[in-house]
Design a protein around this motif. Structure first.
Motif, PDB file in Angstrom:
ATOM      1  N   VAL A  43       0.868  -1.657  -0.116  1.00  0.00           N
ATOM      2  CA  VAL A  43      -0.061  -0.027  -0.152  1.00  0.00           C
ATOM      3  C   VAL A  43       0.782   1.108  -0.347  1.00  0.00           C
ATOM      4  O   VAL A  43       1.984   1.632   0.832  1.00  0.00           O
ATOM      5  N   GLU A  44       0.893   1.875  -1.014  1.00  0.00           N
ATOM      6  CA  GLU A  44       1.171   3.786  -0.798  1.00  0.00           C
ATOM      7  C   GLU A  44      -0.105   4.251  -0.609  1.00  0.00           C
ATOM      8  O   GLU A  44      -0.982   4.520  -1.475  1.00  0.00           O
ATOM      9  N   LEU A  45      -0.139   5.711   0.861  1.00  0.00           N
ATOM     10  CA  LEU A  45      -0.782   6.066   0.710  1.00  0.00           C
ATOM     11  C   LEU A  45      -0.215   7.308   0.573  1.00  0.00           C
ATOM     12  O   LEU A  45       0.938   8.145   1.275  1.00  0.00           O
ATOM     13  N   SER A  46      -1.111   8.573   0.188  1.00  0.00           N
ATOM     14  CA  SER A  46      -0.136  10.188  -0.530  1.00  0.00           C
ATOM     15  C   SER A  46      -1.387  11.078  -0.150  1.00  0.00           C
ATOM     16  O   SER A  46      -2.653  10.471   0.132  1.00  0.00           O
ATOM     17  N   PHE A  47      -0.952  12.126   1.073  1.00  0.00           N
ATOM     18  CA  PHE A  47      -1.588  13.434   1.282  1.00  0.00           C
ATOM     19  C   PHE A  47      -0.665  14.432   0.409  1.00  0.00           C
ATOM     20  O   PHE A  47       0.532  14.850   0.749  1.00  0.00           O
ATOM     21  N   ASP A  73       6.643  17.765  -4.052  1.00  0.00           N
ATOM     22  CA  ASP A  73       5.217  19.211  -5.281  1.00  0.00           C
ATOM     23  C   ASP A  73       3.889  18.921  -3.154  1.00  0.00           C
ATOM     24  O   ASP A  73       3.078  18.718  -4.679  1.00  0.00           O
ATOM     25  N   GLY A  74       4.617  18.571  -2.556  1.00  0.00           N
ATOM     26  CA  GLY A  74       3.364  18.985  -1.193  1.00  0.00           C
ATOM     27  C   GLY A  74       2.629  17.948  -0.826  1.00  0.00           C
ATOM     28  O   GLY A  74       2.063  18.261  -0.362  1.00  0.00           O
ATOM     29  N   VAL A  75       3.289  17.067  -1.115  1.00  0.00           N
ATOM     30  CA  VAL A  75       2.119  15.399  -1.214  1.00  0.00           C
ATOM     31  C   VAL A  75       4.054  14.813  -0.160  1.00  0.00           C
ATOM     32  O   VAL A  75       4.685  14.526  -1.057  1.00  0.00           O
ATOM     33  N   VAL A  76       3.231  14.367   0.268  1.00  0.00           N
ATOM     34  CA  VAL A  76       3.368  13.147   1.544  1.00  0.00           C
ATOM     35  C   VAL A  76       3.406  11.791   1.317  1.00  0.00           C
ATOM     36  O   VAL A  76       1.430  12.089   0.894  1.00  0.00           O
ATOM     37  N   THR A  77       4.102  11.189   1.272  1.00  0.00           N
ATOM     38  CA  THR A  77       3.445   9.698   0.693  1.00  0.00           C
ATOM     39  C   THR A  77       4.137   8.156   1.717  1.00  0.00           C
ATOM     40  O   THR A  77       5.112   8.729   2.005  1.00  0.00           O
ATOM     41  N   VAL A  78       3.377   7.677   2.504  1.00  0.00           N
ATOM     42  CA  VAL A  78       3.781   6.552   3.307  1.00  0.00           C
ATOM     43  C   VAL A  78       3.779   5.323   2.542  1.00  0.00           C
ATOM     44  O   VAL A  78       2.656   5.358   1.717  1.00  0.00           O
ATOM     45  N   ARG A  79       4.072   4.157   2.364  1.00  0.00           N
ATOM     46  CA  ARG A  79       4.231   2.994   2.353  1.00  0.00           C
ATOM     47  C   ARG A  79       4.293   1.884   3.454  1.00  0.00           C
ATOM     48  O   ARG A  79       4.830   1.899   3.969  1.00  0.00           O
ATOM     49  N   GLU A  91      -4.498  -0.272   7.193  1.00  0.00           N
ATOM     50  CA  GLU A  91      -4.298   0.357   8.281  1.00  0.00           C
ATOM     51  C   GLU A  91      -3.112   1.345   8.871  1.00  0.00           C
ATOM     52  O   GLU A  91      -2.593   1.679   9.624  1.00  0.00           O
ATOM     53  N   ALA A  92      -2.281  -0.093   8.287  1.00  0.00           N
ATOM     54  CA  ALA A  92      -0.255   0.422   9.342  1.00  0.00           C
ATOM     55  C   ALA A  92      -1.016   1.618   8.484  1.00  0.00           C
ATOM     56  O   ALA A  92       0.572   2.543   8.792  1.00  0.00           O
ATOM     57  N   ALA A  93      -0.276   2.001   7.146  1.00  0.00           N
ATOM     58  CA  ALA A  93      -0.100   2.814   6.228  1.00  0.00           C
ATOM     59  C   ALA A  93      -0.741   4.401   6.863  1.00  0.00           C
ATOM     60  O   ALA A  93      -0.558   5.817   7.297  1.00  0.00           O
ATOM     61  N   LEU A  97       1.135   7.582   8.865  1.00  0.00           N
ATOM     62  CA  LEU A  97       0.585   8.695   7.861  1.00  0.00           C
ATOM     63  C   LEU A  97       0.164   9.856   9.386  1.00  0.00           C
ATOM     64  O   LEU A  97       0.634  11.072   9.508  1.00  0.00           O
ATOM     65  N   ALA A  98      -0.624   9.704  10.242  1.00  0.00           N
ATOM     66  CA  ALA A  98      -1.172   9.991  11.242  1.00  0.00           C
ATOM     67  C   ALA A  98      -0.254  10.706  11.866  1.00  0.00           C
ATOM     68  O   ALA A  98       0.118  11.705  12.430  1.00  0.00           O
ATOM     69  N   ALA A  99       0.553   9.354  12.450  1.00  0.00           N
ATOM     70  CA  ALA A  99       1.369   9.295  13.265  1.00  0.00           C
ATOM     71  C   ALA A  99       2.636  10.872  13.385  1.00  0.00           C
ATOM     72  O   ALA A  99       3.125  11.710  13.756  1.00  0.00           O
TER      73      ALA A  99
END
Length: 145
Positions: A43-47, A73-79, A91-93, A97-99
């Motif tokens: 999973v890759e979650l971008s915000f 470009d202002g986007v943070v990504t978590v894998r 769930e882990a991603a 990201l929240a942390a």
């Protein structure tokens, strides 16, 4: 996304807005046998931190400064790919990201106010040092010094 474990709180009453999260799934490496070849469990979650309206402006500026090295470009990504199921990786991603955002938006620590060492403590330290040196000097033969 229905059925997720609920809103992921950043801090206080501010949560990750589900509408602003961008999910991407791909095949994960690692254990899983034949199943890993057919399922997209990584999973890759971008915000989009730069364009979000969910965070207060002060928090957003603070996070943009602190996460500058991680942003594209202002986007943070978590894998996340440590679990075999896509659901647990999602769930882990989201938790990661929240942390990350909670840490990045935290107020800076208060500046340290330097304190002076009380004179009595310093005098006592010097007095004990002198006593110790006298003790050691008394152990050596008098002709050697």
């Amino acid at each position: 996304m229905d059925g997720m474990s609920g809103p992921h709180v950043i801090r206080g009453s501010v949560c990750l807005p589900e509408a602003e999260l961008m999910w991407r799934f791909s095949r994960s490496s690692g254990p899983g046998g034949q199943h890993v070849n057919t399922s997209d469990s990584k999973v890759e979650l971008s915000f989009d931190l730069a364009r979000t309206e969910a965070l207060p402006e002060v928090w957003k500026q603070r996070a943009l400064e602190r996460l500058a090295g991680r942003l594209v470009d202002g986007v943070v990504t978590v894998r996340s790919s440590e679990h075999r199921s896509q659901w647990r990786n999602r769930e882990a991603a989201a938790v990661r990201l929240a942390a990350l955002l909670a840490e990045a938006t935290a107020p800076p620590p208060r500046p340290r106010k330097p304190t002076r060492i009380p004179r009595g403590i310093n005098e006592r330290r010097l007095r004990e040092k002198k006593q110790r040196s006298e003790t050691k000097r008394g152990r050596s033969p008098q002709g050697w010094s």
